[in-house]
Design an enzyme around this catalytic site. Structure first.
Site, short mmCIF file in Angstrom:
data_model
loop_
_atom_site.label_atom_id
_atom_site.label_comp_id
_atom_site.label_asym_id
_atom_site.label_seq_id
_atom_site.Cartn_x
_atom_site.Cartn_y
_atom_site.Cartn_z
N THR A 6 16.67 -3.60 -1.90
CA THR A 6 15.51 -4.34 -1.41
C THR A 6 15.16 -3.95 0.00
OG1 THR A 6 14.50 -6.52 -1.47
CG2 THR A 6 16.58 -6.36 -0.32
N LYS A 38 11.41 -12.31 -3.16
CA LYS A 38 12.63 -12.40 -2.35
C LYS A 38 12.40 -13.10 -1.02
CE LYS A 38 13.72 -8.01 -4.43
NZ LYS A 38 13.89 -6.57 -4.19
N GLY A 50 13.97 -14.66 3.86
CA GLY A 50 14.01 -13.56 2.91
C GLY A 50 15.46 -13.16 2.70
N SER A 129 18.18 -1.92 2.01
CA SER A 129 18.29 -0.46 2.04
C SER A 129 17.08 0.22 2.67
CB SER A 129 18.51 0.08 0.63
OG SER A 129 17.47 -0.33 -0.22
#
Length: 193
Positions: A6, A38, A50, A129
């Site tokens: 994500t 998210k 988040g 990431s």
């Protein structure tokens, strides 16, 4: 802790805040969902959160954090410290593999299960990431444009989605509720493909 799968970015500019994330969920090396949400609004839209990591873990953390926000009447820093303390010390919670970004109109924090609370220096922060890509793009846009926080967030996440294999360009974007706006002001919840 390395969290893949994500990208979440939070931006504060000129008293306006926005948080966004991509929608991709991966299982191993396969994208299994493209439109996951998210990011969330808490405390009447005055706090945005988040997460990056496992969805079930994130839901547990959202509930805990919301409880702390209620207990401390929306005081973000105090609620964040309590969440980090509980997350680190609780035998079950400390096994959760996730990171969170929490923000209000004045502060942005990254919170982890190690008890880490990292306050943003420049009104931007990112996790996941694709976080470094979104953060770099966000900083460039903050320094070189007059774009609002929502536009910086959206454009930065789209750039990250073009680079990171664990991030897509299906963006969910939330903005902080205005303190006192005109009646009928629109709530922005943008889904971008």
């Amino acid at each position: 802790m390395i969290v893949r799968s994500t990208t979440v970015l939070a931006v504060l500019r000129d008293g306006q805040g926005a948080i966004g994330s991509d929608g991709q969920v991966t299982l191993g090396n396969t994208a299994v969902k493209h439109g996951a949400v998210k990011v969330r609004k808490l405390f009447g839209g005055k706090v945005l959160v988040g997460f990056a990591g496992g969805a079930a873990d994130a839901f547990s953390l959202f509930e805990k954090f919301e409880g702390h926000l209620e207990r401390y009447r929306g005081h973000l820093k105090r609620a964040t410290v309590e969440l980090a303390r509980e997350w680190r010390s609780d035998k079950i919670l400390r096994k959760l593999e996730a990171m969170m970004v929490v923000m209000d109109k004045g502060d942005i924090f990254v919170v982890s299960g190690n008890g880490d609370i990292i306050e943003s220096d420049d009104n931007l922060t990112a996790i996941g990431s694709g976080g470094p890509y979104a953060l770099a793009a966000g900083r460039a846009l903050m320094q070189n444009t007059d774009l609002c926080s929502a536009d910086i967030c959206r454009k930065s996440l789209l750039l990250a989605g073009e680079i990171c294999i664990y991030t897509n360009t299906n963006i969910t974007l939330l903005e902080l509720e205005p303190e006192s706006g005109p009646e009928g002001s629109d709530d922005v919840e943008d889904q971008t493909d």
